[in-house]
Design a protein around this motif. Structure first.
Motif, short mmCIF file in Angstrom:
data_model
loop_
_atom_site.label_atom_id
_atom_site.label_comp_id
_atom_site.label_asym_id
_atom_site.label_seq_id
_atom_site.Cartn_x
_atom_site.Cartn_y
_atom_site.Cartn_z
N VAL A 118 10.66 35.49 27.02
CA VAL A 118 11.50 34.33 27.29
C VAL A 118 11.45 33.98 28.77
O VAL A 118 11.34 32.80 29.14
N ARG A 119 11.51 34.97 29.64
CA ARG A 119 11.43 34.70 31.07
C ARG A 119 10.08 34.07 31.44
O ARG A 119 10.00 33.18 32.28
N GLU A 120 9.01 34.55 30.80
CA GLU A 120 7.68 34.00 31.06
C GLU A 120 7.61 32.51 30.74
O GLU A 120 7.13 31.71 31.54
N VAL A 121 8.08 32.14 29.54
CA VAL A 121 7.95 30.74 29.14
C VAL A 121 8.94 29.85 29.88
O VAL A 121 8.65 28.68 30.15
N MET A 122 10.11 30.40 30.25
CA MET A 122 11.04 29.62 31.07
C MET A 122 10.42 29.30 32.42
O MET A 122 10.58 28.20 32.95
N ASN A 123 9.70 30.26 32.97
CA ASN A 123 8.99 30.03 34.23
C ASN A 123 7.89 28.99 34.05
O ASN A 123 7.73 28.08 34.88
N LEU A 124 7.16 29.08 32.95
CA LEU A 124 6.07 28.15 32.69
C LEU A 124 6.55 26.71 32.60
O LEU A 124 5.92 25.80 33.13
N VAL A 125 7.70 26.50 31.96
CA VAL A 125 8.19 25.14 31.76
C VAL A 125 9.13 24.69 32.89
O VAL A 125 9.69 23.59 32.84
N GLY A 126 9.32 25.55 33.89
CA GLY A 126 10.10 25.16 35.06
C GLY A 126 11.60 25.17 34.85
O GLY A 126 12.32 24.34 35.42
N LEU A 127 12.10 26.14 34.06
CA LEU A 127 13.53 26.21 33.78
C LEU A 127 14.10 27.59 34.11
O LEU A 127 15.04 28.06 33.46
N ASP A 128 13.57 28.23 35.13
CA ASP A 128 14.02 29.58 35.49
C ASP A 128 15.52 29.67 35.70
O ASP A 128 16.14 30.70 35.39
N ASP A 129 16.12 28.61 36.24
CA ASP A 129 17.53 28.64 36.62
C ASP A 129 18.46 28.09 35.53
O ASP A 129 19.66 27.89 35.79
N LYS A 130 17.93 27.83 34.33
CA LYS A 130 18.74 27.20 33.28
C LYS A 130 19.01 28.10 32.09
O LYS A 130 19.48 27.64 31.05
N GLY A 131 18.75 29.38 32.23
CA GLY A 131 18.88 30.29 31.09
C GLY A 131 20.25 30.33 30.47
O GLY A 131 20.39 30.50 29.25
N ASN A 132 21.31 30.18 31.29
CA ASN A 132 22.68 30.26 30.77
C ASN A 132 23.27 28.89 30.44
O ASN A 132 24.45 28.79 30.06
N SER A 133 22.48 27.84 30.59
CA SER A 133 22.96 26.49 30.29
C SER A 133 22.86 26.21 28.79
O SER A 133 22.01 26.78 28.09
N PHE A 134 23.73 25.31 28.32
CA PHE A 134 23.67 24.86 26.94
C PHE A 134 22.95 23.51 26.88
O PHE A 134 22.89 22.79 27.88
N PRO A 135 22.36 23.18 25.72
CA PRO A 135 21.61 21.91 25.62
C PRO A 135 22.38 20.69 26.11
O PRO A 135 21.80 19.80 26.74
N SER A 136 23.68 20.65 25.85
CA SER A 136 24.48 19.49 26.25
C SER A 136 24.58 19.33 27.76
O SER A 136 24.95 18.26 28.26
N GLN A 137 24.24 20.38 28.49
CA GLN A 137 24.30 20.34 29.95
C GLN A 137 22.96 19.94 30.58
O GLN A 137 22.86 19.89 31.80
N LEU A 138 21.98 19.67 29.75
CA LEU A 138 20.63 19.37 30.23
C LEU A 138 20.27 17.91 30.04
O LEU A 138 20.81 17.24 29.15
N SER A 139 19.35 17.43 30.85
CA SER A 139 18.80 16.09 30.65
C SER A 139 17.86 16.10 29.45
O SER A 139 17.48 17.17 28.94
#
Length: 230
Positions: A118-139
């Motif tokens: 999960v950390r690998e793919v979060m890094n790949l898609v540029g979302l390293d700092d959004k792991g604890n966010s919920f979908p409603s908090q994202l663009s």
């Protein structure tokens, strides 16, 4: 990698969705599938992911004759395929990290491996700092990145992107295209992208397959320019 040999699809209500489809897509290709509503794009995707079986002809993906799969084997087969949708389809009650992890939990991956992946793919898609966010908090663009991360988490051989930029503005669409190109380039993932966005198709030139009324009417190389879809 993907082969359709004389494929026809007729539904029980009498609708003829596909006629004599013959396609070969090699491993590592990035291919657009375009066409107007009712051209057969959705049916083709359903044949590739095992949701439907052809009325006649053969659909082979990663060497598997999809139409002859037992129903019980379809979920295992689908581990070869990641799918991204226009409407993201994220689990609203789960965080970004949990949404991506869920795709690995259902295939019984060990927890330590899940966290690492999960950390690998979060890094790949540029979302390293959004792991604890919920979908409603994202663009919208960030939500689509999460959906892409989830779809590639188990390293599928094929990624089907069904109108992945349909709900995004042009600049965000370009960012999602750049991400898909990166996945294609770095992982060697075969990507099929269904889209209506001819501006995007002509800006980011790839092989383009045009469907109309269930027929393949054009199969354009990267040099081809799509003027319109009837």
């Amino acid at each position: 990698m993907i082969e359709c040999n004389h494929v026809y699809k007729k539904y029980k209500n009498g609708t003829n969705a596909l006629f004599d489809i013959n396609l070969k897509i090699d491993q590592g290709e990035f291919v657009y599938i375009i066409g107007p509503t009712g051209s057969g794009k959705s049916t083709l995707i359903k044949l590739l992911d095992g949701e439907e079986i052809p009325t006649k002809g053969e659909v082979r993906v990663v060497g598997i004759d999809v139409g002859k799969l037992r129903h019980s084997k379809v979920p295992i087969y689908r581990r070869n395929i990641g799918v991204v949708f226009q409407d993201f389809r994220l689990l609203e009650s789960k965080t970004v990290f949990e949404n991506i992890a869920y795709a690995l939990e259902v295939i019984d991956m060990k927890k330590a491996m899940i966290r690492r992946r999960v950390r690998e793919v979060m890094n790949l898609v540029g979302l390293d700092d959004k792991g604890n966010s919920f979908p409603s908090q994202l663009s919208g663009g960030q939500q689509q990145r999460v959906a892409i991360a989830r779809a590639i988490a188990n390293r599928p051989k094929v990624l089907i992107a069904d109108e992945p930029t349909g709900n995004l503005d042009p600049s965000m669409s370009d960012e999602i295209m750049a991400l898909l190109e990166k996945i294609n380039r770095e992982y060697g993932t075969t990507i099929l992208m269904v889209t209506h966005d001819l501006t995007l198709v002509n800006k980011h030139r790839k092989r383009t397959i045009v469907l109309e009324h269930g027929h393949v009417t054009e199969d354009l190389s990267k040099g081809g320019y799509v003027q319109h879809v009837r």
